[in-house]
Design a protein around this motif. Sequence first.
Motif, mmCIF file in Angstrom:
data_model
loop_
_atom_site.group_PDB
_atom_site.id
_atom_site.type_symbol
_atom_site.label_atom_id
_atom_site.label_comp_id
_atom_site.label_asym_id
_atom_site.label_seq_id
_atom_site.Cartn_x
_atom_site.Cartn_y
_atom_site.Cartn_z
ATOM 1 N N ASP A 260 0.850 -1.193 0.000
ATOM 2 C CA ASP A 260 0.000 0.000 0.000
ATOM 3 C C ASP A 260 0.885 1.243 0.000
ATOM 4 O O ASP A 260 1.027 1.939 1.003
ATOM 5 C CB ASP A 260 -0.926 0.003 1.221
ATOM 6 N N GLN A 261 1.484 1.523 -1.165
ATOM 7 C CA GLN A 261 2.379 2.671 -1.285
ATOM 8 C C GLN A 261 1.635 3.981 -1.066
ATOM 9 O O GLN A 261 2.188 4.924 -0.483
ATOM 10 C CB GLN A 261 3.042 2.676 -2.658
ATOM 11 N N GLN A 262 0.386 4.039 -1.492
ATOM 12 C CA GLN A 262 -0.385 5.269 -1.328
ATOM 13 C C GLN A 262 -0.582 5.606 0.147
ATOM 14 O O GLN A 262 -0.402 6.752 0.571
ATOM 15 C CB GLN A 262 -1.752 5.142 -2.013
ATOM 16 N N ALA A 263 -0.942 4.596 0.951
ATOM 17 C CA ALA A 263 -1.122 4.825 2.386
ATOM 18 C C ALA A 263 0.205 5.182 3.051
ATOM 19 O O ALA A 263 0.241 6.008 3.972
ATOM 20 C CB ALA A 263 -1.723 3.590 3.045
ATOM 21 N N THR A 264 1.294 4.574 2.599
ATOM 22 C CA THR A 264 2.612 4.878 3.160
ATOM 23 C C THR A 264 2.966 6.338 2.927
ATOM 24 O O THR A 264 3.377 7.049 3.849
ATOM 25 C CB THR A 264 3.688 3.973 2.543
ATOM 26 N N GLU A 265 2.797 6.805 1.699
ATOM 27 C CA GLU A 265 3.142 8.191 1.383
ATOM 28 C C GLU A 265 2.228 9.175 2.115
ATOM 29 O O GLU A 265 2.683 10.237 2.568
ATOM 30 C CB GLU A 265 3.056 8.414 -0.127
ATOM 31 N N ALA A 266 0.954 8.825 2.262
ATOM 32 C CA ALA A 266 0.000 9.716 2.919
ATOM 33 C C ALA A 266 0.265 9.852 4.414
ATOM 34 O O ALA A 266 -0.228 10.789 5.047
ATOM 35 C CB ALA A 266 -1.420 9.210 2.685
ATOM 36 N N ALA A 267 1.042 8.927 4.977
ATOM 37 C CA ALA A 267 1.287 8.938 6.417
ATOM 38 C C ALA A 267 2.362 9.937 6.836
ATOM 39 O O ALA A 267 2.570 10.145 8.033
ATOM 40 C CB ALA A 267 1.681 7.537 6.883
ATOM 41 N N PHE A 268 3.043 10.564 5.878
ATOM 42 C CA PHE A 268 4.141 11.486 6.184
ATOM 43 C C PHE A 268 3.811 12.906 5.734
ATOM 44 O O PHE A 268 3.104 13.105 4.735
ATOM 45 C CB PHE A 268 5.427 11.025 5.488
#
Length: 415
Positions: A260-268
């Motif tokens: 889930d790259q999208q969720a990873t990027e959205a977390a920062f």
Amino acid sequence: MPTANDVFAELADRDFLRCAWRIGPADAAPFDELPGPALEIEASGDANQVMYLPFTSGTTGEPKGVMHSDNTLLATARMMARDWRLERAVLYTLSPLSHNLGLGALVTAFAGGGELVVHDLRSGGSLIARLQETAAKFLFGVPTHAIDLLTEIRARGARHVGAVRGFRISGAAAPAPVVAELMQYGIVPQSGYGMTETCSHQYTLPDDPPERIVETCGRACAGYEIRIWRQDDPDTEAAPGEIGEIGGRGASLMLGYFDDQQATEAAFNAQGWFMTGDLGWIDEAGYLRVTGRKKDMIIRGGRNIHPARIEALALRHAAIEKAAAFPVGDARLGERVCLAVVARGDMQLDPKAILEHLDASGLSRYDMPEFFLPLSEMPLTASGKLLKRELVLRVAEGRLRPLPVRFRSRSAASG
């Protein structure tokens, strides 16, 4: 202690074990019963590869797989062992290894070269006797475990609990009376903060005064740092003492969310800090004070109300074992505060007395609950975390009916 030859006999009557295998050569049982050819895989020496994949509890959304390595897990465990002097110590976890707290206890034991005992008492067994038998020095558990231990201490008239000197209490804030009573028996509670994505990077220290253990989550350990970011702009740092969203970075931070790259990027945020979704502030001594989840914020007539403060003050009442403040919809104000509580034992809950207690404890009249909801138990996730959204849903659907309450000061009542 059992030897290698009789360990299976010792485990035979343990009801928590479903099966036990004697591991022998690759061509012997149980491997000879497996279909297909054997796979020869060399052990990896890469301490940065994914080796642990827990899932978030899902209290605020869909669970996500969190990727951790040997290095991310060991980063905080090494500091915990150093700061609490747990080298070569016997650690005792009241939480199972399937829970992040239990897994953290295991890694801390590895990091300190100590021994881990996993709670295995049958119902009705004496925890005090077990702790004395194992010579446990430090415990890992949740507030309920601490409350149960104190109940047995009082029932037995004990003055101390073997060699136990510390107790990591996670999952929820420990009520002030619980902290104070543990310290009477020589057990120093450790308050802390962390999450699946960051590990337990924040904690109080053995020499901290009781008020810091009760009111704060301690300071970040070496190798990790936190900052507070504005609620309306996660890319701008909040002013000193201002409540904002907690952001962190450091050695124990996850590698990312699985698939889930999208969720990873959205977390920062834009500066590369992991945004926790929790609100808090850092005091002048550098100690973190958590005020609640960003999504849990109650907005009454345009003003923000932090549930965590209401809950912390409510838990100081002798009759309350668990407390949760959550929003109830209101046509004019948008939201109003409802306080759900679970009584301690057979004690009676008087809404008027609880509101007076909150007032005496320093809660403002604006933050005062306007609904009261006594419960026999709180809705929890499988890992024991409170599901506030379930309370909100049950009230909205009419399955739970809170009682309207109104605080009136003694001066107003007599005027």
